[in-house]
Motif scaffolding. Structure first.
Motif, PDB file in Angstrom:
ATOM      1  N   MET A  69       0.852  -1.204   0.000  1.00 51.38           N
ATOM      2  CA  MET A  69       0.000   0.000   0.000  1.00 51.38           C
ATOM      3  C   MET A  69       0.880   1.244   0.000  1.00 51.38           C
ATOM      4  N   SER A  70       0.659   2.113  -0.951  1.00 48.32           N
ATOM      5  CA  SER A  70       1.502   3.302  -1.042  1.00 48.32           C
ATOM      6  C   SER A  70       1.212   4.235   0.128  1.00 48.32           C
ATOM      7  N   VAL A  71       2.266   4.933   0.580  1.00 52.33           N
ATOM      8  CA  VAL A  71       2.125   5.901   1.673  1.00 52.33           C
ATOM      9  C   VAL A  71       1.045   6.914   1.310  1.00 52.33           C
ATOM     10  N   ASN A  72       1.001   7.245   0.032  1.00 54.52           N
ATOM     11  CA  ASN A  72       0.036   8.178  -0.512  1.00 54.52           C
ATOM     12  C   ASN A  72      -1.411   7.821  -0.146  1.00 54.52           C
ATOM     13  N   LEU A  73      -1.740   6.536  -0.253  1.00 53.54           N
ATOM     14  CA  LEU A  73      -3.100   6.082   0.029  1.00 53.54           C
ATOM     15  C   LEU A  73      -3.429   6.283   1.515  1.00 53.54           C
ATOM     16  N   TYR A  74      -2.471   5.979   2.371  1.00 49.06           N
ATOM     17  CA  TYR A  74      -2.642   6.244   3.803  1.00 49.06           C
ATOM     18  C   TYR A  74      -2.854   7.738   4.042  1.00 49.06           C
ATOM     19  N   ASP A  75      -2.005   8.550   3.398  1.00 50.11           N
ATOM     20  CA  ASP A  75      -2.120  10.002   3.558  1.00 50.11           C
ATOM     21  C   ASP A  75      -3.521  10.475   3.202  1.00 50.11           C
ATOM     22  N   LEU A  76      -4.039   9.942   2.089  1.00 55.11           N
ATOM     23  CA  LEU A  76      -5.384  10.331   1.655  1.00 55.11           C
ATOM     24  C   LEU A  76      -6.418   9.947   2.705  1.00 55.11           C
ATOM     25  N   ALA A  77      -6.257   8.744   3.288  1.00 61.16           N
ATOM     26  CA  ALA A  77      -7.201   8.290   4.311  1.00 61.16           C
ATOM     27  C   ALA A  77      -7.170   9.220   5.521  1.00 61.16           C
ATOM     28  N   TYR A  78      -5.973   9.653   5.905  1.00 65.14           N
ATOM     29  CA  TYR A  78      -5.873  10.576   7.042  1.00 65.14           C
ATOM     30  C   TYR A  78      -6.525  11.923   6.716  1.00 65.14           C
ATOM     31  N   THR A  79      -6.470  12.315   5.448  1.00 65.43           N
ATOM     32  CA  THR A  79      -7.131  13.553   5.032  1.00 65.43           C
ATOM     33  C   THR A  79      -8.650  13.406   5.179  1.00 65.43           C
ATOM     34  N   VAL A  80      -9.167  12.223   4.810  1.00 69.31           N
ATOM     35  CA  VAL A  80     -10.606  11.967   4.978  1.00 69.31           C
ATOM     36  C   VAL A  80     -10.954  11.978   6.468  1.00 69.31           C
ATOM     37  N   GLU A  81     -10.122  11.314   7.274  1.00 71.32           N
ATOM     38  CA  GLU A  81     -10.361  11.283   8.722  1.00 71.32           C
ATOM     39  C   GLU A  81     -10.471  12.710   9.263  1.00 71.32           C
ATOM     40  N   ASN A  82      -9.519  13.531   8.859  1.00 68.45           N
ATOM     41  CA  ASN A  82      -9.512  14.919   9.312  1.00 68.45           C
ATOM     42  C   ASN A  82     -10.765  15.654   8.832  1.00 68.45           C
ATOM     43  N   GLY A  83     -11.159  15.368   7.600  1.00 68.55           N
ATOM     44  CA  GLY A  83     -12.377  15.970   7.047  1.00 68.55           C
ATOM     45  C   GLY A  83     -13.607  15.592   7.859  1.00 68.55           C
ATOM     46  N   ILE A  84     -13.654  14.328   8.323  1.00 64.33           N
ATOM     47  CA  ILE A  84     -14.784  13.883   9.140  1.00 64.33           C
ATOM     48  C   ILE A  84     -14.806  14.638  10.466  1.00 64.33           C
ATOM     49  N   ARG A  85     -13.629  14.750  11.084  1.00 57.57           N
ATOM     50  CA  ARG A  85     -13.560  15.466  12.367  1.00 57.57           C
ATOM     51  C   ARG A  85     -14.055  16.906  12.237  1.00 57.57           C
ATOM     52  N   GLN A  86     -13.885  17.487  11.054  1.00 56.85           N
ATOM     53  CA  GLN A  86     -14.282  18.879  10.858  1.00 56.85           C
ATOM     54  C   GLN A  86     -15.689  19.025  10.275  1.00 56.85           C
ATOM     55  N   SER A  87     -16.353  17.890  10.011  1.00 49.92           N
ATOM     56  CA  SER A  87     -17.671  17.962   9.372  1.00 49.92           C
ATOM     57  C   SER A  87     -18.744  18.407  10.366  1.00 49.92           C
ATOM     58  N   ALA A  88     -19.810  18.984   9.819  1.00 48.09           N
ATOM     59  CA  ALA A  88     -20.958  19.409  10.633  1.00 48.09           C
ATOM     60  C   ALA A  88     -21.598  18.201  11.311  1.00 48.09           C
ATOM     61  N   GLU A  89     -21.634  17.056  10.593  1.00 46.34           N
ATOM     62  CA  GLU A  89     -22.275  15.855  11.137  1.00 46.34           C
ATOM     63  C   GLU A  89     -21.531  15.346  12.375  1.00 46.34           C
ATOM     64  N   TYR A  90     -20.208  15.380  12.309  1.00 51.95           N
ATOM     65  CA  TYR A  90     -19.429  14.890  13.446  1.00 51.95           C
ATOM     66  C   TYR A  90     -19.548  15.843  14.640  1.00 51.95           C
TER      67      TYR A  90
END
Lengths: 116, 116
Positions: free
Chosen positions: B1-22
């Protein structure tokens, strides 16, 4: 849900399509589909697994005999090199998806104290 | 698994933490946890759900009494405004996570949906 969050998800999707794990899975899957005996064995295997899965989901009892039959089928398909390669590729892709899922649902784990 | 794919997942995680729903889910969850009667009722509800899920997954029989107990608990928690708000927030977060999951796993659906 912000457009941003969707955009990020599509970026991950694109990243998966370009990953080594997905390329390998695609290659092995297409190889099995192109070979008649492998394809038949794979479909038979899938049918058995589907039946077990359905029983599990609907709360029906899975007999010891069925578990043994499934294990025998697994042993059989594992002896077929093409299917064995496909299952290995599936497992690797699955580990990646599991990792991604663990990362993405971390905010819920933090909140509830368990995996989302 | 490329580091890049992990990085993208962490970006999504961060996006969730900042979402109105969360943010809303966190707010409602903390409100329930801060109220003793709501917290007890919510934990009781979760325990019953978990117990039923565990039984369902392990193929054990779910008794009529358990179904009734679960229904009554659902009815009771729906009456409690704080828990009702939390469940609504959970449902909205769940829809977002479902959308993200559907997008991210699309490559596998494409692969297996063709001839699988």
């Amino acid at each position: 849900m912000s457009v941003n969050l969707y955009d990020l998800a599509y970026t991950v999707e694109n990243g998966i399509r370009q990953s080594a794990e997905y390329a390998e899975l695609k290659k092995q899957y297409e190889a099995v589909m192109a070979d008649e005996s492998a394809r038949t064995m794979f479909h038979n295997f899938r049918d058995i697994q589907l039946k077990l899965q359905e029983k599990q989901m609907t709360g029906q009892e899975i007999t010891e005999e069925e578990v043994q039959q499934a294990q025998k089928t697994v042993a059989l398909v594992q002896q077929h090199e093409m299917i064995s390669n496909l299952m290995e590729a599936e497992q690797r892709m699955s580990v990646v998806l599991g990792d991604l899922n663990r990362i993405i649902t971390k905010p819920l784990e933090d909140l509830y104290g368990t995996q989302g």
